[in-house]
Design a protein around this motif. Structure first.
Motif, PDB file in Angstrom:
ATOM      1  N   LYS A  72      30.417  36.534  50.608  1.00  0.00           N
ATOM      2  CA  LYS A  72      31.648  35.805  50.498  1.00  0.00           C
ATOM      3  C   LYS A  72      32.541  36.375  49.126  1.00  0.00           C
ATOM      4  N   PRO A  73      32.795  37.927  49.447  1.00  0.00           N
ATOM      5  CA  PRO A  73      33.395  38.592  48.324  1.00  0.00           C
ATOM      6  C   PRO A  73      34.542  38.054  47.947  1.00  0.00           C
ATOM      7  N   GLN A  74      35.535  37.240  48.779  1.00  0.00           N
ATOM      8  CA  GLN A  74      36.827  36.969  48.407  1.00  0.00           C
ATOM      9  C   GLN A  74      36.668  35.659  47.342  1.00  0.00           C
ATOM     10  N   PHE A  75      35.662  35.223  47.425  1.00  0.00           N
ATOM     11  CA  PHE A  75      35.353  33.996  46.220  1.00  0.00           C
ATOM     12  C   PHE A  75      35.604  34.719  44.963  1.00  0.00           C
ATOM     13  N   ILE A  76      34.801  35.718  44.698  1.00  0.00           N
ATOM     14  CA  ILE A  76      34.846  36.422  43.369  1.00  0.00           C
ATOM     15  C   ILE A  76      36.088  37.125  43.078  1.00  0.00           C
ATOM     16  N   ILE A  77      36.638  37.721  44.068  1.00  0.00           N
ATOM     17  CA  ILE A  77      37.909  38.302  44.081  1.00  0.00           C
ATOM     18  C   ILE A  77      39.011  37.231  43.598  1.00  0.00           C
ATOM     19  N   SER A  78      39.079  36.307  44.268  1.00  0.00           N
ATOM     20  CA  SER A  78      40.134  35.198  43.907  1.00  0.00           C
ATOM     21  C   SER A  78      39.827  34.738  42.722  1.00  0.00           C
ATOM     22  N   TYR A  79      38.614  34.449  42.328  1.00  0.00           N
ATOM     23  CA  TYR A  79      38.454  34.065  40.946  1.00  0.00           C
ATOM     24  C   TYR A  79      38.955  34.954  39.760  1.00  0.00           C
ATOM     25  N   TYR A  80      38.686  36.204  40.042  1.00  0.00           N
ATOM     26  CA  TYR A  80      39.398  37.264  38.981  1.00  0.00           C
ATOM     27  C   TYR A  80      40.773  37.667  39.019  1.00  0.00           C
ATOM     28  N   THR A  81      41.240  37.214  40.313  1.00  0.00           N
ATOM     29  CA  THR A  81      42.668  37.360  40.533  1.00  0.00           C
ATOM     30  C   THR A  81      43.410  36.382  39.971  1.00  0.00           C
ATOM     31  N   MET A  82      43.224  35.167  40.148  1.00  0.00           N
ATOM     32  CA  MET A  82      43.700  33.904  39.500  1.00  0.00           C
ATOM     33  C   MET A  82      44.013  34.282  37.780  1.00  0.00           C
TER      34      MET A  82
ATOM     35  N   ILE B  98      44.000  37.231  36.346  1.00  0.00           N
ATOM     36  CA  ILE B  98      44.906  38.404  36.308  1.00  0.00           C
ATOM     37  C   ILE B  98      46.352  37.753  36.291  1.00  0.00           C
ATOM     38  N   ILE B  99      46.551  37.254  37.454  1.00  0.00           N
ATOM     39  CA  ILE B  99      47.822  36.323  37.780  1.00  0.00           C
ATOM     40  C   ILE B  99      48.193  35.472  36.658  1.00  0.00           C
ATOM     41  N   THR B 100      47.455  34.862  35.968  1.00  0.00           N
ATOM     42  CA  THR B 100      47.790  33.978  34.903  1.00  0.00           C
ATOM     43  C   THR B 100      48.046  34.789  33.633  1.00  0.00           C
ATOM     44  N   LEU B 101      47.391  35.851  33.436  1.00  0.00           N
ATOM     45  CA  LEU B 101      47.920  36.832  32.311  1.00  0.00           C
ATOM     46  C   LEU B 101      49.158  37.234  32.530  1.00  0.00           C
ATOM     47  N   CYS B 102      49.410  37.820  33.786  1.00  0.00           N
ATOM     48  CA  CYS B 102      50.641  38.608  33.997  1.00  0.00           C
ATOM     49  C   CYS B 102      51.769  37.654  33.705  1.00  0.00           C
ATOM     50  N   ALA B 103      51.716  36.504  34.453  1.00  0.00           N
ATOM     51  CA  ALA B 103      52.765  35.249  34.086  1.00  0.00           C
ATOM     52  C   ALA B 103      52.884  35.140  32.849  1.00  0.00           C
TER      53      ALA B 103
ATOM     54  N   GLY C  73      32.376  39.672  33.034  1.00  0.00           N
ATOM     55  CA  GLY C  73      33.475  40.246  34.083  1.00  0.00           C
ATOM     56  C   GLY C  73      34.683  39.684  33.700  1.00  0.00           C
ATOM     57  N   LEU C  74      34.685  38.476  33.416  1.00  0.00           N
ATOM     58  CA  LEU C  74      36.103  37.616  33.089  1.00  0.00           C
ATOM     59  C   LEU C  74      36.776  38.186  31.854  1.00  0.00           C
ATOM     60  N   VAL C  75      35.933  38.135  30.965  1.00  0.00           N
ATOM     61  CA  VAL C  75      36.225  38.698  29.534  1.00  0.00           C
ATOM     62  C   VAL C  75      36.836  40.101  29.674  1.00  0.00           C
ATOM     63  N   VAL C  76      36.163  40.890  30.372  1.00  0.00           N
ATOM     64  CA  VAL C  76      36.253  42.294  30.140  1.00  0.00           C
ATOM     65  C   VAL C  76      37.677  42.550  30.947  1.00  0.00           C
ATOM     66  N   ILE C  77      37.720  41.677  32.141  1.00  0.00           N
ATOM     67  CA  ILE C  77      39.297  41.797  32.789  1.00  0.00           C
ATOM     68  C   ILE C  77      40.393  41.463  31.968  1.00  0.00           C
ATOM     69  N   SER C  78      39.960  40.229  31.280  1.00  0.00           N
ATOM     70  CA  SER C  78      41.111  39.641  30.554  1.00  0.00           C
ATOM     71  C   SER C  78      41.506  40.624  29.616  1.00  0.00           C
ATOM     72  N   MET C  79      40.617  41.215  28.673  1.00  0.00           N
ATOM     73  CA  MET C  79      40.746  42.187  27.571  1.00  0.00           C
ATOM     74  C   MET C  79      41.639  43.483  28.096  1.00  0.00           C
ATOM     75  N   VAL C  80      41.220  44.117  29.221  1.00  0.00           N
ATOM     76  CA  VAL C  80      41.741  45.130  29.781  1.00  0.00           C
ATOM     77  C   VAL C  80      43.299  44.851  30.158  1.00  0.00           C
ATOM     78  N   VAL C  81      43.428  43.956  30.748  1.00  0.00           N
ATOM     79  CA  VAL C  81      44.633  43.233  31.039  1.00  0.00           C
ATOM     80  C   VAL C  81      45.696  43.113  29.837  1.00  0.00           C
ATOM     81  N   VAL C  82      45.348  42.520  28.923  1.00  0.00           N
ATOM     82  CA  VAL C  82      46.103  42.259  27.636  1.00  0.00           C
ATOM     83  C   VAL C  82      46.299  43.347  26.891  1.00  0.00           C
ATOM     84  N   PHE C  83      45.206  44.014  26.559  1.00  0.00           N
ATOM     85  CA  PHE C  83      45.278  45.088  25.309  1.00  0.00           C
ATOM     86  C   PHE C  83      45.404  46.457  26.061  1.00  0.00           C
ATOM     87  N   VAL C  84      45.196  46.717  27.129  1.00  0.00           N
ATOM     88  CA  VAL C  84      45.441  48.061  27.686  1.00  0.00           C
ATOM     89  C   VAL C  84      46.379  48.015  28.625  1.00  0.00           C
ATOM     90  N   VAL C  85      46.571  47.236  29.663  1.00  0.00           N
ATOM     91  CA  VAL C  85      47.750  47.233  30.707  1.00  0.00           C
ATOM     92  C   VAL C  85      49.008  46.662  29.911  1.00  0.00           C
TER      93      VAL C  85
END
Length: 537
Positions: free
Chosen positions: A197-207, A209-214, A430-442
């Motif tokens: 069920k890859p959609q489970f972990i994908i949706s978890y991280y996608t939420m 990313i969407i929150t940080l983007c918003a 993975g959550l922390v890494v993705i959050s920091m990449v979105v905030v401090f890199v993107v």
């Protein structure tokens, strides 16, 4: 068992039980196929005692024969004991011992051939009928042995042998030790779940990313097109009043002219505009007199030089931002006027306060997202998401009875919880890494301190979330109650932890509750690292 032996037994059981492909998901199999998979799981590790509840229900005669043949082979070659309940009486002829049961009472137990010879019957079913008739005639016969049974009326038993107490004791002792093989098996179970069920972990991280983007794209940004009413009664040529209006950034403020002060004020009262400006009749001359020769300005000049504001602050953010844009425009206006009258420092002449240096933050971009909301929201996010994930996985396992089946198979509680925590930690990394990449890199958010210390702070916060989610899932039984409790706790934490309003405004008697929040201190530390550039020392 080593991997080679496991694969060999799996292949053997697949052939005997006619199991589907290994890629099939068990929950999507038919009832009969699920039953056969359950039998295979039971027998793969060849336990000394096997108890099967009607294993041949829903299978054809050929497969039923193959199952019995396999069980007989287990008993003969490996010395295993197999106890089977069945409603198909005749298939019990293959058993070494047969016990007939009716209404919770064992009517007779013996070898099949001996029973048919004793009661002079050609089938076991006829023996069972005779026993039932005899039992009905004398239900109080003390020679009958009473036992409990779940819904079956007869029981087939093959090779009943006593199980030594020392075997049971050894099993119990070994189950108390931490077995990394079982822990690895639980980790593999989670990996298979995520893989299927890859959609489970994908949706978890996608939420996330969407929150940080918003958060970055919406909150704390400048507001455009705020409607402001203007009544300009300044006499022609309205030089200073028009200069002031033109000094205000028209990207943020949209001015609407009104013919009289009443209509301008009513537009604010009726909600058409957020702000109204009123310039008096002699504003330009009075303001120039007030600035160039303040000691000769009369009370009338002071009154005529005032700009009257009428505010609608039902939306506090728009109201505050409107005033901010007006003040920025007024500063530009004073610079222009100072240059005209030969006094470039005109604003300093009438303003006693002067900001010499700003050590942390940016006054021009005071409402920057990650200065105002970013740090606390990031800390809250890395607490809430692992909390939800930890509770969801555990409650799902309890609801589906997965956890009971795991414990029955020999996995201890501390092994199961260890695997649960390890999986959540890996996902949280993975959550922390993705959050920091979105905030401090993107988004390239300014960061004064150490990114390593920021990572450690956020990672430790995820551990707190995992622990709280696990505690909720163990205390509460249902998914709905767990989710409601977590969301309720999250709202309370946000209210008291300095996200909505500064801690300095909280009464002293309530501060002890505030600092009990799991994010109060982390938010302070996060701000100190990001904005002030402080380190752990």
């Amino acid at each position: 068992m080593n991997r080679q032996e496991i694969d060999k037994r799996i292949a053997n059981l697949r052939e005997i039980l006619n199991l589907p492909e290994k890629s099939r998901i068990i929950s999507r199999l038919s009832g009969g196929q699920q039953r056969r998979v359950s039998i295979a799981i039971t027998m793969i590790h060849r336990p000394r005692l096997i108890i099967l509840d009607e294993p041949t229900v829903g299978v054809d005669s050929i497969l039923r024969h193959k199952i019995w043949q396999y069980l007989e082979n287990l008993c003969q070659t490996n010395g295993q004991t197999v106890i089977i309940t069945t409603h198909y009486i005749e298939e019990a002829r293959s058993a070494a011992q047969v016990a007939f049961m009716n209404s919770g009472t064992i009517l007779k137990q013996s070898a099949p051939n001996q029973l048919m010879s004793e009661y002079q019957c050609s089938t076991l079913e006829e023996v069972f009928l005779q026993l039932c008739n005899q039992h009905n005639k004398d239900k109080n016969n003390a020679n009958f042995i009473e036992q409990s049974s779940d819904d079956s009326n007869n029981l087939g038993i093959s090779n009943i042998t006593p199980i030594e107490n020392d075997l049971i004791n050894t099993t119990n002792i070994s189950s108390k030790r931490l077995d990394m093989t079982r822990v690895n098996a639980m980790l593999m179970k989670y990996w298979i779940f995520i893989k299927r069920k890859p959609q489970f972990i994908i949706s978890y991280y996608t939420m996330v990313i969407i929150t940080l983007c918003a958060l970055n794209l919406i909150m704390g940004r400048d507001i455009n097109g705020i409607s402001v009413a203007v009544y300009n009664n300044d006499e022609s040529p309205q030089r200073l009043s028009r200069m002031l209006i033109h000094s205000i950034d028209d990207k943020h403020i949209t001015f609407v002219d009104y013919p009289d002060p009443e209509s301008a004020v009513n537009s604010v009262r009726n909600g058409r505009n957020y702000l109204a400006l009123q310039f008096k009749q002699n504003f330009s001359d009075a303001f120039e007199t007030r600035v160039t020769d303040p000691f000769s300005a009369t009370d009338e000049d002071v009154e005529e030089s005032l700009i009257h504001l009428y505010l609608d602050i039902s939306n506090a953010v728009i109201g505050l931002m409107s005033v901010k844009y007006l003040m920025n425009g007024f500063t530009n206006f004073m610079d222009k006027l100072g240059n005209e009258v030969g006094k470039p420092n005109l604003l300093d002449l009438i303003t006693p306060l002067q900001i010499t240096q700003i050590y942390h933050g940016n006054l021009k971009n005071l409402y920057n997202t990650f200065d105002l909301f970013g740090a606390p929201m990031l800390v809250m996010l890395v607490l809430l998401m692992p909390m939800l994930l930890s509770a969801f996985l555990m409650v799902t396992a309890k609801t589906n009875n997965t956890i009971e089946r795991v414990f029955v198979s020999g996995v201890t509680s501390h092994e199961y919880y260890l695997a649960h925590v390890v999986v959540n930690i890996l996902i949280s990394l993975g959550l922390v890494v993705i959050s920091m990449v979105v905030v401090f890199v993107v988004f390239n958010v300014e960061h004064q301190g150490s990114l390593v210390e920021t990572f450690m702070l956020l990672f430790l916060q995820t551990l707190v979330g995992i622990a709280i989610g696990l505690a909720f899932s163990l205390i509460l039984a249902h998914m709905v109650s767990v989710m409601i409790s977590i969301m309720g706790l999250s709202m309370a934490i946000m209210m008291i932890s300095g996200i909505v309003w500064p801690l300095e405004a909280i009464p002293n008697y309530f501060l002890i509750v505030t600092y009990m929040s799991p994010i109060t201190e982390p938010i302070i530390s996060m701000r100190n690292i990001m904005v002030r550039g402080w380190d752990y020392s």
